[in-house]
Write a protein that holds these residues in place. Structure first.
Motif, PDB file in Angstrom:
ATOM      1  N   LEU A 179      -9.498   5.357  20.348  1.00 46.77           N
ATOM      2  CA  LEU A 179      -9.839   5.744  18.990  1.00 46.77           C
ATOM      3  C   LEU A 179     -10.765   4.718  18.338  1.00 46.77           C
ATOM      4  N   ASP A 180     -11.558   5.219  17.403  1.00 44.41           N
ATOM      5  CA  ASP A 180     -12.404   4.369  16.566  1.00 44.41           C
ATOM      6  C   ASP A 180     -11.710   4.230  15.214  1.00 44.41           C
ATOM      7  N   LEU A 181     -11.101   3.082  14.982  1.00 40.98           N
ATOM      8  CA  LEU A 181     -10.307   2.855  13.774  1.00 40.98           C
ATOM      9  C   LEU A 181     -11.027   1.999  12.747  1.00 40.98           C
ATOM     10  N   THR A 182     -12.301   1.784  12.921  1.00 42.56           N
ATOM     11  CA  THR A 182     -13.032   0.922  11.984  1.00 42.56           C
ATOM     12  C   THR A 182     -13.180   1.559  10.610  1.00 42.56           C
ATOM     13  N   ARG A 183     -13.111   2.882  10.546  1.00 41.17           N
ATOM     14  CA  ARG A 183     -13.281   3.565   9.256  1.00 41.17           C
ATOM     15  C   ARG A 183     -11.962   3.825   8.548  1.00 41.17           C
ATOM     16  N   LEU A 184     -10.850   3.409   9.116  1.00 39.74           N
ATOM     17  CA  LEU A 184      -9.554   3.624   8.479  1.00 39.74           C
ATOM     18  C   LEU A 184      -9.382   2.613   7.350  1.00 39.74           C
ATOM     19  N   PRO A 185      -9.321   3.057   6.096  1.00 39.69           N
ATOM     20  CA  PRO A 185      -9.231   2.095   4.980  1.00 39.69           C
ATOM     21  C   PRO A 185      -7.842   1.480   4.891  1.00 39.69           C
ATOM     22  N   ASN A 186      -7.781   0.325   4.247  1.00 43.00           N
ATOM     23  CA  ASN A 186      -6.504  -0.370   4.089  1.00 43.00           C
ATOM     24  C   ASN A 186      -5.526   0.428   3.233  1.00 43.00           C
ATOM     25  N   GLU A 187      -6.033   1.115   2.209  1.00 41.45           N
ATOM     26  CA  GLU A 187      -5.141   1.863   1.334  1.00 41.45           C
ATOM     27  C   GLU A 187      -4.427   2.970   2.094  1.00 41.45           C
ATOM     28  N   LEU A 188      -5.153   3.688   2.954  1.00 50.41           N
ATOM     29  CA  LEU A 188      -4.532   4.761   3.721  1.00 50.41           C
ATOM     30  C   LEU A 188      -3.570   4.196   4.762  1.00 50.41           C
ATOM     31  N   ALA A 189      -3.940   3.084   5.402  1.00 41.75           N
ATOM     32  CA  ALA A 189      -3.032   2.455   6.361  1.00 41.75           C
ATOM     33  C   ALA A 189      -1.756   1.975   5.674  1.00 41.75           C
ATOM     34  N   LEU A 190      -1.885   1.483   4.456  1.00 43.67           N
ATOM     35  CA  LEU A 190      -0.709   1.067   3.700  1.00 43.67           C
ATOM     36  C   LEU A 190       0.186   2.252   3.383  1.00 43.67           C
ATOM     37  N   ALA A 191      -0.401   3.384   2.996  1.00 42.37           N
ATOM     38  CA  ALA A 191       0.397   4.580   2.714  1.00 42.37           C
ATOM     39  C   ALA A 191       1.137   5.058   3.967  1.00 42.37           C
ATOM     40  N   VAL A 192       0.477   4.998   5.115  1.00 39.27           N
ATOM     41  CA  VAL A 192       1.127   5.383   6.370  1.00 39.27           C
ATOM     42  C   VAL A 192       2.276   4.435   6.686  1.00 39.27           C
ATOM     43  N   ARG A 193       2.054   3.161   6.480  1.00 40.72           N
ATOM     44  CA  ARG A 193       3.106   2.171   6.752  1.00 40.72           C
ATOM     45  C   ARG A 193       4.320   2.407   5.869  1.00 40.72           C
ATOM     46  N   GLN A 194       4.105   2.665   4.587  1.00 43.73           N
ATOM     47  CA  GLN A 194       5.215   2.933   3.684  1.00 43.73           C
ATOM     48  C   GLN A 194       5.941   4.220   4.066  1.00 43.73           C
ATOM     49  N   TYR A 195       5.196   5.222   4.491  1.00 48.70           N
ATOM     50  CA  TYR A 195       5.830   6.484   4.911  1.00 48.70           C
ATOM     51  C   TYR A 195       6.700   6.271   6.141  1.00 48.70           C
ATOM     52  N   LEU A 196       6.193   5.561   7.149  1.00 46.74           N
ATOM     53  CA  LEU A 196       6.955   5.348   8.375  1.00 46.74           C
ATOM     54  C   LEU A 196       8.185   4.478   8.138  1.00 46.74           C
ATOM     55  N   SER A 197       8.128   3.588   7.168  1.00 45.14           N
ATOM     56  CA  SER A 197       9.275   2.728   6.893  1.00 45.14           C
ATOM     57  C   SER A 197      10.370   3.450   6.122  1.00 45.14           C
ATOM     58  N   ARG A 198      10.076   4.655   5.618  1.00 44.82           N
ATOM     59  CA  ARG A 198      11.053   5.373   4.806  1.00 44.82           C
ATOM     60  C   ARG A 198      11.420   6.748   5.365  1.00 44.82           C
ATOM     61  N   THR A 199      11.061   7.018   6.583  1.00 42.52           N
ATOM     62  CA  THR A 199      11.387   8.334   7.150  1.00 42.52           C
ATOM     63  C   THR A 199      12.898   8.548   7.247  1.00 42.52           C
ATOM     64  N   SER A 200      13.653   7.467   7.460  1.00 37.94           N
ATOM     65  CA  SER A 200      15.105   7.622   7.551  1.00 37.94           C
ATOM     66  C   SER A 200      15.753   7.858   6.199  1.00 37.94           C
ATOM     67  N   GLU A 201      15.036   7.601   5.105  1.00 36.27           N
ATOM     68  CA  GLU A 201      15.593   7.781   3.772  1.00 36.27           C
ATOM     69  C   GLU A 201      15.231   9.130   3.168  1.00 36.27           C
ATOM     70  N   LEU A 202      14.352   9.885   3.806  1.00 39.18           N
ATOM     71  CA  LEU A 202      13.875  11.149   3.263  1.00 39.18           C
ATOM     72  C   LEU A 202      14.533  12.320   3.977  1.00 39.18           C
ATOM     73  N   ARG A 203      14.521  13.456   3.321  1.00 39.61           N
ATOM     74  CA  ARG A 203      15.008  14.674   3.944  1.00 39.61           C
ATOM     75  C   ARG A 203      14.014  15.157   4.995  1.00 39.61           C
ATOM     76  N   PRO A 204      14.478  15.897   5.998  1.00 43.21           N
ATOM     77  CA  PRO A 204      13.565  16.320   7.080  1.00 43.21           C
ATOM     78  C   PRO A 204      12.356  17.101   6.584  1.00 43.21           C
ATOM     79  N   GLU A 205      12.568  17.971   5.602  1.00 44.75           N
ATOM     80  CA  GLU A 205      11.418  18.740   5.099  1.00 44.75           C
ATOM     81  C   GLU A 205      10.420  17.847   4.376  1.00 44.75           C
ATOM     82  N   ALA A 206      10.930  16.810   3.686  1.00 42.89           N
ATOM     83  CA  ALA A 206      10.010  15.884   3.029  1.00 42.89           C
ATOM     84  C   ALA A 206       9.262  15.038   4.048  1.00 42.89           C
ATOM     85  N   VAL A 207       9.940  14.622   5.107  1.00 40.65           N
ATOM     86  CA  VAL A 207       9.276  13.867   6.169  1.00 40.65           C
ATOM     87  C   VAL A 207       8.161  14.692   6.796  1.00 40.65           C
TER      88      VAL A 207
END
Length: 305
Positions: A179-207
């Motif tokens: 993959l070419d990840l040079t265009r992935l902005p920090n803000e979007l990577a941060l949002a992904v990181r926060q989402y992955l760290s909270r998947t166990s706290e969310l309902r399956p449909e929200a995940v």
């Protein structure tokens, strides 16, 4: 009581902090007020000597100036020079920061100091009643001065922040390496990181819903759609793990290899393996019969008679 909070810096770094609430801030305030009252008492003793000489107007003016300097200048000077800490906050392990996690500057400390004197505590604050009510109603324990200055008081004495581990799905390791990840902005990577760290706290449909939305944003940014049959969380984990692996590889120093024990440029090495030194002594006895015949002594190593 205290409440966990998250601050996001300008560099898109998440700071897991604990916002200081009323109890710890009240103790720090008691320490600061005690120091201020001691400074006022000393100032009154000095100014009383000025009034003893009959210049009461000058003594009153100096007292008002000293009062403002102590009640407003004390927190402003300390919070500016120590990046958000007065003596009371140092004793309780507290610090004032901006709402984006950055250190406070003079303008933030000045707004907090003026608001504390006129609104939160003394002039209109009913000896701190306004600050107490505002702090109780605020989810992060902020008073009026914090809202006006855009600041937050946090606890510094905490365990190290927990960083969620984002692993690489083995089935997507080779795919992610292309993959070419040079265009992935920090803000979007941060949002992904926060989402992955909270998947166990969310309902399956929200995940599923949040993961699908983030996966579509990432796919549109890096130009790599979600592979068929791959769930959104696995796709995001692979992208984020590959990005982290590449960032860590950039920080590794280059490996220095030592000189090999036998260099190809060494003059003795090719001579040792070349066949010429081995065959050359053998060729001389073979060429001797072609020479003119000479008398050969019985002992070839004896001098001729």
């Amino acid at each position: 009581m205290e409440q966990e909070s998250e601050l996001v810096t300008g560099e898109a770094v998440v700071l897991d902090v604990r916002a200081a609430k009323l109890a710890s801030r009240g103790l720090a305030m008691i320490v600061d007020v005690t120091i201020q009252l001691i400074a006022l008492f000393v100032a009154m003793l000095v100014l009383s000597q000025v009034a003893a000489f009959g210049d009461e107007a000058l003594a009153l003016t100096l007292f008002l100036v000293t009062l403002v300097l102590i009640m407003v200048g004390y927190p402003v000077i300390f919070e500016t020079l120590s990046r958000g800490r007065t003596l009371g906050k140092m004793a309780l392990g507290l610090r004032v920061v901006r709402t984006d996690g950055g250190p406070v500057r003079f303008r933030h400390a000045l707004v907090r100091g003026l608001a504390g004197f006129f609104i939160d505590f003394w002039a209109l604050g009913l000896l701190g009643a306004v600050a107490v009510i505002t702090s109780l109603l605020s989810p992060n324990g902020r008073r009026v001065g914090d809202y006006l200055a855009g600041t937050l008081v946090i606890r510094e004495r905490m365990p190290a922040a927990r960083t969620p581990y984002v692993g690489m799905p083995p089935q997507l390791a080779y795919w992610a390496s292309q993959l070419d990840l040079t265009r992935l902005p920090n803000e979007l990577a941060l949002a992904v990181r926060q989402y992955l760290s909270r998947t166990s706290e969310l309902r399956p449909e929200a995940v599923e819903a949040l993961g699908h939305g983030l996966a579509q944003q990432v796919a549109a940014t890096i130009g790599a759609p979600v592979p068929p049959g791959v769930p959104a969380w696995a796709y995001l984990s692979a992208v984020l793990a590959e990005r982290r692996q590449r960032d860590q590889a950039k920080l590794q120093p280059p490996v220095q290899y030592g000189q090999p024990p036998y260099s190809p440029q060494a003059p003795h090495y090719p001579q040792a393996v070349a066949p010429a030194p081995v065959t050359q002594p053998v060729a001389q006895p073979i060429a001797q019969p072609a020479a003119p015949p000479e008398p050969v002594p019985e002992n070839p190593f004896a001098p001729p008679g």
